[in-house]
Design an enzyme around this catalytic site. Structure first.
Site: not given
Ligand code: PEP
Length: 251
Positions: A175, A215, A99, A236-237, A9-11, A169, A97
């Site tokens: 993150g 993470s 977010e 993610g990151g 997930n590149w966000k 998640e 998600h």
């Protein structure tokens, strides 16, 4: 037998030009592995460019959107419809998600509508669930997450469950650099699988792929993937660094 499934997930990261560079670099590192499903989810603006390269270079990498609206068209300024995502040839779409839930007030009801419309357009949803730190500390994490699963899957046809992925998640691990221990993550994934068995049946639950997200890094993926109820990861990151994402895929 469930095929492991790693999704990135590149966000809200990478312009379409940076995304082109990324997929070229990733394609160079990773070609045609068939013992794992890999998907990347760039921002809307990069979907087309990245998909063109995946197709042209015949990369065995799937692609998905990070969100979409639940209506097919209409007066929803700034939104993207499932028809548009499907017309781009997307394979997957991330729905719900944390977010989106936190900053854009998406409820289980909205997630349910989005998951249903995704199936209508042959998009495979990666449906996210997970508890906050406060809920975890109150000892009610399982009750909360299983409630999310139940409400998000309300009135869902069983035939769709076979194309569903659920991403567990825990919000406190996203993150933050803190990941759930692999046994805690597995425990929740196993509870989710049992809930799907209750809602549908054992064979649907056995085939359902459940990812852990929060993470995930090259240093913890092997341990997570060794767990019996964790079938993959939503990353993610670490998914926007070619080296890290490649190491995760090759865990
Ligand atoms: C995510 O965005 O779904 C996620 C799990 O992020 P991170 O890997 O950065 O914690």
């Amino acid at each position: 037998m469930r095929i492991p499934f790693i999704a990135g997930n590149w966000k809200m990261n990478l312009t379409h030009l940076e995304a082109i560079q990324f997929i070229q670099d990733l394609g160079y590192e990773f070609k045609n592995k068939n013992n794992i499903d890999v998907c990347i989810c760039p921002p809307f603006t990069a979907l087309r460019s990245v998909k063109n390269i995946i197709d042209a270079d015949k990369l065995s990498i799937k692609i998905g959107a990070q969100n979409m609206h639940w209506e097919e068209s209409g007066a929803f300024t700034g939104e993207i419809s499932p028809l548009m995502i499907a017309a781009l040839g997307m394979d997957y779409v991330i729905i719900g998600h944390s977010e989106r839930r936190e900053y854009f007030f998406e409820t289980n009801d909205i997630v349910n509508k989005k998951v249903k419309i995704a199936f209508k357009h042959s998009l495979k949803p990666i449906m996210c669930v997970g508890e906050s730190l406060a809920i975890r500390e109150s000892g009610k994490a399982k009750e909360f997450v299983l409630g999310q699963v139940t409400e998000c899957l309300k009135d869902m046809d069983i035939k769709n469950i076979f194309d569903l992925t659920i991403a567990y998640e825990p919000i406190w691990a996203i993150g933050t650099g803190k990941n759930a221990t692999s046994s805690d993550a597995n425990d929740m994934c196993s509870a989710i699988r049992n809930k799907v068995a209750d809602l549908y049946n054992n064979s649907a639950a056995e085939l359902l792929r459940i990812q852990y997200g929060g993470s995930v890094k090259p240093s913890n993926i092997t341990e997570l993937m060794a767990m019996p109820d964790i079938d993959g990861a939503l990353v993610g990151g670490a998914s926007i660094k070619v080296e890290d994402f490649t190491a995760i895929i090759n865990y």
